[in-house]
Design a protein around this motif. Structure first.
Motif, mmCIF file in Angstrom:
data_model
loop_
_atom_site.group_PDB
_atom_site.id
_atom_site.type_symbol
_atom_site.label_atom_id
_atom_site.label_comp_id
_atom_site.label_asym_id
_atom_site.label_seq_id
_atom_site.Cartn_x
_atom_site.Cartn_y
_atom_site.Cartn_z
ATOM 1 N N THR A 11 31.190 32.738 -14.385
ATOM 2 C CA THR A 11 29.744 32.578 -14.223
ATOM 3 C C THR A 11 29.247 33.342 -13.005
ATOM 4 O OG1 THR A 11 29.863 30.419 -15.298
ATOM 5 C CG2 THR A 11 27.905 30.864 -14.002
ATOM 6 N N HIS A 15 26.378 36.158 -13.030
ATOM 7 C CA HIS A 15 25.258 36.134 -12.095
ATOM 8 C C HIS A 15 25.102 37.483 -11.390
ATOM 9 C CE1 HIS A 15 22.211 34.171 -9.678
ATOM 10 N NE2 HIS A 15 22.724 34.791 -8.636
ATOM 11 N N HIS A 60 18.662 31.945 -14.784
ATOM 12 C CA HIS A 60 20.101 31.806 -14.520
ATOM 13 C C HIS A 60 20.320 31.108 -13.179
ATOM 14 C CE1 HIS A 60 24.307 32.642 -15.147
ATOM 15 N NE2 HIS A 60 24.377 33.078 -13.911
ATOM 16 N N ASN A 63 19.682 27.410 -13.495
ATOM 17 C CA ASN A 63 20.624 26.661 -14.324
ATOM 18 C C ASN A 63 22.061 26.682 -13.835
ATOM 19 O OD1 ASN A 63 19.265 25.522 -16.880
ATOM 20 N ND2 ASN A 63 18.253 27.462 -16.443
ATOM 21 N N ILE A 64 22.412 27.611 -12.990
ATOM 22 C CA ILE A 64 23.797 27.685 -12.525
ATOM 23 C C ILE A 64 24.161 26.446 -11.707
ATOM 24 C CG2 ILE A 64 23.418 28.984 -10.399
ATOM 25 C CD1 ILE A 64 25.917 30.623 -11.087
ATOM 26 N N TYR A 91 29.420 27.474 -22.230
ATOM 27 C CA TYR A 91 28.373 27.764 -21.260
ATOM 28 C C TYR A 91 28.444 29.225 -20.807
ATOM 29 C CZ TYR A 91 25.717 27.868 -16.941
ATOM 30 O OH TYR A 91 24.823 28.225 -15.961
ATOM 31 N N ARG A 95 25.573 31.952 -21.399
ATOM 32 C CA ARG A 95 24.872 32.638 -20.301
ATOM 33 C C ARG A 95 25.046 34.156 -20.402
ATOM 34 N NH1 ARG A 95 20.841 29.797 -19.015
ATOM 35 N NH2 ARG A 95 20.432 31.517 -17.624
ATOM 36 N N TYR A 98 22.667 35.169 -22.998
ATOM 37 C CA TYR A 98 21.281 34.885 -22.631
ATOM 38 C C TYR A 98 20.620 36.083 -21.944
ATOM 39 C CZ TYR A 98 17.261 32.303 -20.877
ATOM 40 O OH TYR A 98 15.979 31.880 -20.613
ATOM 41 N N PHE A 114 20.047 29.411 -24.946
ATOM 42 C CA PHE A 114 19.807 28.585 -23.763
ATOM 43 C C PHE A 114 20.179 27.132 -24.045
ATOM 44 C CE2 PHE A 114 17.082 25.551 -21.605
ATOM 45 C CZ PHE A 114 17.397 25.819 -20.282
ATOM 46 N N GLY A 117 23.971 26.454 -24.103
ATOM 47 C CA GLY A 117 24.552 26.386 -22.762
ATOM 48 C C GLY A 117 24.193 25.095 -22.048
#
Length: 130
Positions: A11, A15, A60, A63-64, A91, A95, A98, A114, A117
């Motif tokens: 993740t 990012h 992002h 939601n992270i 997830y 992402r 997404y 979305f 996730g």
């Protein structure tokens, strides 16, 4: 390292891709000098794709934190297993999908991605609590 922690590391990479993709698109619209400036009153200068990428990055970032909390809960409660590992990777995949879904306006798929996730994150939290 558990599957959930590997997913958390993945993740971070997603990012970073979101940050760099958004910044590259911004710089393509306003130039290097504009990117180094105050960035005030940008909307009129930005392409629709850059605006979408900036919103995707914002989403992002928002939601992270939920995912980090879910991973921490699963780790601290020792409730990690095949279900939470699967949810963590769902997830990550959601992402990763997404970003292009938002950038290229994949409607209504962006919302479905979305939701997937978010649901995976919720399942992880529930697994830790119950």
């Amino acid at each position: 390292m558990t599957a959930e922690l590997y997913a958390l590391a993945a993740t971070v990479l997603i990012h970073l891709v979101a940050v760099f993709w958004s910044q590259r698109s911004l710089e393509a619209d306003i130039g290097k000098d504009g990117n180094l400036g105050t960035r005030e009153n940008l909307d009129a200068q930005l392409s629709e794709r850059t605006k979408r990428l900036r919103r995707a990055l914002s989403n992002h970032t928002e939601n992270i934190g939920l995912f980090i909390i879910a991973v921490v809960l699963v780790q601290f409660t020792g409730s990690n297993g095949w279900l939470t590992g699967l949810c963590a990777w769902i997830y990550v995949i959601a992402r990763a999908l997404y970003l292009p879904a938002y950038a290229f306006a994949w409607v209504p798929w962006r919302s479905a991605i979305f939701a997937l996730g978010l649901l995976a994150t919720l399942v992880m939290v529930l697994a830790a609590v119950f």
